[in-house]
Enzyme design. Sequence first.
Site, PDB file in Angstrom:
ATOM      1  N   HIS A 105       0.936  -1.171  -0.069  1.00  0.00           N
ATOM      2  CA  HIS A 105       0.088  -0.194  -0.153  1.00  0.00           C
ATOM      3  C   HIS A 105       0.882   1.271  -0.254  1.00  0.00           C
ATOM      4  O   HIS A 105       2.186   1.108   0.364  1.00  0.00           O
ATOM      5  CB  HIS A 105      -1.100   0.029   1.441  1.00  0.00           C
ATOM      6  CG  HIS A 105      -0.125  -0.317   2.491  1.00  0.00           C
ATOM      7  ND1 HIS A 105      -0.217  -1.514   3.220  1.00  0.00           N
ATOM      8  CD2 HIS A 105       0.799   0.446   3.375  1.00  0.00           C
ATOM      9  CE1 HIS A 105       0.551  -1.686   4.142  1.00  0.00           C
ATOM     10  NE2 HIS A 105       1.211  -0.630   4.351  1.00  0.00           N
ATOM     11  N   GLN A 171      -4.291   4.074   4.219  1.00  0.00           N
ATOM     12  CA  GLN A 171      -3.204   3.157   3.496  1.00  0.00           C
ATOM     13  C   GLN A 171      -3.812   2.497   2.342  1.00  0.00           C
ATOM     14  O   GLN A 171      -4.049   1.208   2.595  1.00  0.00           O
ATOM     15  CB  GLN A 171      -2.526   2.334   4.564  1.00  0.00           C
ATOM     16  CG  GLN A 171      -1.731   2.925   5.423  1.00  0.00           C
ATOM     17  CD  GLN A 171      -1.301   2.063   6.527  1.00  0.00           C
ATOM     18  OE1 GLN A 171      -2.198   1.686   7.317  1.00  0.00           O
ATOM     19  NE2 GLN A 171      -0.054   1.609   6.871  1.00  0.00           N
ATOM     20  N   ARG A 201      13.185  -6.007   4.300  1.00  0.00           N
ATOM     21  CA  ARG A 201      12.219  -6.658   5.070  1.00  0.00           C
ATOM     22  C   ARG A 201      11.003  -6.150   4.420  1.00  0.00           C
ATOM     23  O   ARG A 201      10.523  -5.210   4.403  1.00  0.00           O
ATOM     24  CB  ARG A 201      12.319  -6.045   6.558  1.00  0.00           C
ATOM     25  CG  ARG A 201      11.086  -6.743   7.288  1.00  0.00           C
ATOM     26  CD  ARG A 201      10.198  -5.801   7.723  1.00  0.00           C
ATOM     27  NE  ARG A 201       8.987  -6.132   8.641  1.00  0.00           N
ATOM     28  CZ  ARG A 201       7.866  -5.717   8.944  1.00  0.00           C
ATOM     29  NH1 ARG A 201       7.549  -4.425   7.978  1.00  0.00           N
ATOM     30  NH2 ARG A 201       7.061  -5.892  10.047  1.00  0.00           N
ATOM     31  N   ASP A 203       7.350  -5.807   3.845  1.00  0.00           N
ATOM     32  CA  ASP A 203       6.471  -5.501   4.913  1.00  0.00           C
ATOM     33  C   ASP A 203       5.032  -6.187   4.245  1.00  0.00           C
ATOM     34  O   ASP A 203       4.637  -6.132   2.934  1.00  0.00           O
ATOM     35  CB  ASP A 203       6.011  -4.026   4.819  1.00  0.00           C
ATOM     36  CG  ASP A 203       4.864  -3.622   5.869  1.00  0.00           C
ATOM     37  OD1 ASP A 203       5.140  -4.143   7.357  1.00  0.00           O
ATOM     38  OD2 ASP A 203       3.959  -3.233   5.240  1.00  0.00           O
ATOM     39  N   LEU A 208      -0.807  -8.868  -1.168  1.00  0.00           N
ATOM     40  CA  LEU A 208      -0.573  -8.150  -2.492  1.00  0.00           C
ATOM     41  C   LEU A 208      -1.920  -8.500  -3.627  1.00  0.00           C
ATOM     42  O   LEU A 208      -2.191  -7.476  -4.311  1.00  0.00           O
ATOM     43  CB  LEU A 208       0.755  -8.532  -3.130  1.00  0.00           C
ATOM     44  CG  LEU A 208       1.813  -8.572  -2.198  1.00  0.00           C
ATOM     45  CD1 LEU A 208       3.336  -8.628  -3.182  1.00  0.00           C
ATOM     46  CD2 LEU A 208       1.989  -6.925  -1.588  1.00  0.00           C
ATOM     47  N   GLU A 245       7.849 -10.342   5.801  1.00  0.00           N
ATOM     48  CA  GLU A 245       6.830 -10.258   7.248  1.00  0.00           C
ATOM     49  C   GLU A 245       5.537 -11.005   6.736  1.00  0.00           C
ATOM     50  O   GLU A 245       4.590 -10.239   6.159  1.00  0.00           O
ATOM     51  CB  GLU A 245       6.664  -8.896   7.617  1.00  0.00           C
ATOM     52  CG  GLU A 245       5.721  -8.955   8.781  1.00  0.00           C
ATOM     53  CD  GLU A 245       4.789  -7.780   8.997  1.00  0.00           C
ATOM     54  OE1 GLU A 245       4.372  -7.478  10.055  1.00  0.00           O
ATOM     55  OE2 GLU A 245       4.398  -7.277   7.781  1.00  0.00           O
ATOM     56  N   HIS A 309       8.263  -3.522  16.661  1.00  0.00           N
ATOM     57  CA  HIS A 309       7.633  -2.348  16.803  1.00  0.00           C
ATOM     58  C   HIS A 309       5.811  -2.494  16.803  1.00  0.00           C
ATOM     59  O   HIS A 309       5.402  -1.404  16.969  1.00  0.00           O
ATOM     60  CB  HIS A 309       8.011  -1.349  15.589  1.00  0.00           C
ATOM     61  CG  HIS A 309       7.603  -1.808  14.522  1.00  0.00           C
ATOM     62  ND1 HIS A 309       8.073  -3.113  13.959  1.00  0.00           N
ATOM     63  CD2 HIS A 309       6.878  -1.603  13.175  1.00  0.00           C
ATOM     64  CE1 HIS A 309       7.446  -3.491  12.648  1.00  0.00           C
ATOM     65  NE2 HIS A 309       6.745  -2.401  12.551  1.00  0.00           N
ATOM     66  N   ASP A 310       5.354  -3.786  16.604  1.00  0.00           N
ATOM     67  CA  ASP A 310       4.086  -3.703  16.612  1.00  0.00           C
ATOM     68  C   ASP A 310       3.732  -4.420  17.923  1.00  0.00           C
ATOM     69  O   ASP A 310       4.498  -4.798  18.905  1.00  0.00           O
ATOM     70  CB  ASP A 310       3.895  -4.934  15.621  1.00  0.00           C
ATOM     71  CG  ASP A 310       3.682  -4.207  14.012  1.00  0.00           C
ATOM     72  OD1 ASP A 310       3.663  -2.912  13.978  1.00  0.00           O
ATOM     73  OD2 ASP A 310       4.313  -4.808  13.265  1.00  0.00           O
TER      74      ASP A 310
HETATM   75  C1  GLC Z   1       3.322  -4.525   9.139  1.00  0.00           C
HETATM   76  C2  GLC Z   1       4.169  -3.313   9.883  1.00  0.00           C
HETATM   77  C3  GLC Z   1       3.373  -2.753  10.759  1.00  0.00           C
HETATM   78  C4  GLC Z   1       2.367  -1.671   9.907  1.00  0.00           C
HETATM   79  C5  GLC Z   1       1.586  -2.733   8.750  1.00  0.00           C
HETATM   80  C6  GLC Z   1       0.963  -1.923   7.673  1.00  0.00           C
HETATM   81  O1  GLC Z   1       2.577  -5.411   9.522  1.00  0.00           O
HETATM   82  O2  GLC Z   1       4.982  -4.230  10.815  1.00  0.00           O
HETATM   83  O3  GLC Z   1       3.799  -1.778  11.674  1.00  0.00           O
HETATM   84  O4  GLC Z   1       1.530  -1.099  10.542  1.00  0.00           O
HETATM   85  O5  GLC Z   1       2.601  -3.706   8.158  1.00  0.00           O
HETATM   86  O6  GLC Z   1       1.942  -1.422   6.859  1.00  0.00           O
END
Ligand code: GLC
Length: 561
Positions: A105, A171, A201, A203, A208, A245, A309-310
């Site tokens: 996005h 987004q 990394r 995301d 997709l 991820e 960070h999540d």
């Molecule tokens: C991933 C990131 C997260 C973000 C999401 C949308 O999960 O780790 O922080 O909010 O993607 O991009």
Amino acid sequence: MAERDSWWKGAVIYQLIPRSYSDGNGDGVGDLQGLSSRLSYLRWLGVDAIWLTPIYPSPLQDGGYDITDFENIHPELGDLSSFHRLLTSAHSAGIKVILDLVLNHTSHLHPWFQRARWAPKGSQERNVYVWSDDPHRYADAPVLFRKFESSNWEWDEVAQQYYLHRFLRHQPDLNYENPWVQDQMLGVVDFWLERGVDGFRLDAVPFLFEAEGNRCEGLPETHAFLKKVRKRVDESCKDVLLLAEAIQPVEEAAPYLEDDELHGAFNFALTAHLFAAVASGSCQRLTRCLQEAQNVVPGCRWALPLRNHDELWLGDGHLVPEDVIQSIRAGLHQSHGHWLNWGVNRRLAPLLNGDPRANRLLHALLYSLPGMPCLYYGDELGMGDWPGLRDRDPNRTPMAWTPARNGGFSSAPDPLLVLPPITAPGYDYRVVNVEVQKELPGSLLNWHRRMLTCRRLLPALRFGDFDLLESSHPSVIVYSRCSETMMVLVAANLSAAGASLRLDLSKWKGARTREVLWGCEYPAADENWFVYLPAYGFSWWLVGEVEDSVDQNVPLKNLNN
Ligand code: GLC
Ligand code: CA
């Protein structure tokens, strides 16, 4: 490139949020200049790579994962020249740099989206995103950020259509059915490859493509596009890591790791099982998950995070079974009342009730299991969090460097700081910070450094085969890591009570055994080898002719200095 020769094989990845790491110009926001000045610390600590959460221009409605320009740097963080300086200094310090690549996005303020809303319905420009007249399409795709959104569709007044957003309404999802989108995003990969980054990394890779009648995760078309990304990277002839991820169970994350697709993927199911094991004191399910992950993708292609960070994402019963989620909710001290979307929104230390033994235990597993251990900035100190801040900000507060004002993060006046430094009891930055912990030989920070030194000196932990051994105790997990030159035996007690057990080491009968961290000799291996592990205790032993087996030019005794 042979996998073993790739830089990322078994690499220790340190994740950091540049805005929260170190402020170089005193405006209250961490930046690339500040980060560059901390590379000597990261080198001292002994990590192999840093992964930076998004550094691109963004209105920051989702921590920078809402991007308005994929080929530039957020002005608060620096510019392309400061990025170049960071990359060059990192490389001279022997540290690789991994960037976040957000494929799924953009920000709703991205020029592509603004153009799409005004473009005629059905036009090429409009179809850069996913539009619909009906907000009930793809109804089986769960709403991911359910605390903030109630639907995956948002009405757009200008376009007079709904657009798809798997994350926040800020987004919009790109439309990968459109070849123009694919070309543009492959161009973004080229752009950063040319600038010399060492990895991406990727995301939110599962999302997709979309299709009716399923969760819209990891569809065949998505894999086909990721293979194109891999091809681009291979064509560059650079040793670049592609790390997915995909918050999916092991068997669904594994397809990203086909040989012509991505190199690595986070093992989030394992993360949940690690926490569940500490919460319940039992490691049977953890053992099963590990075995399963190794059965489907052997070697070290799983990246192993504890926190990031999540939120600690546990999901709706799809990632791990409901009873695993329940044991975390019931057994982890600080999990009550801190549920965000699908998981617990706390940092590692508070989740472990501030107990450094549990922090050490979990990282001792990470540092010795097959894979790429991921250390989240601040967890090497046992840094705390600020519950009550919005969204995932509790886990994203400034790194604590010194006991000085703002923890040495920034010289700016308090109201300008990106987020408040931690002053919560037990976690106050005047106590929990790099400078103080460096001075204390027994500190968590010095322990992490020591473990990373040992890991470097023991290539079996990086490259070696992995075998689970029979354990006679339900709280203790036992495994070996074997390379041509050495065998390391690991045992870890996940419970808050001490455990004594007998191990059958008849396979190595008569071999010398020596505890790695403190250099203590144990009796020679045999079928009745007894060990005692205190609460949350663990050990790494070298088994065999250890003096000759430690390769590199570093004698084992250096480990114990
Ligand atoms: C991933 C990131 C997260 C973000 C999401 C949308 O999960 O780790 O922080 O909010 O993607 O991009
Ligand atoms: Ca700054």
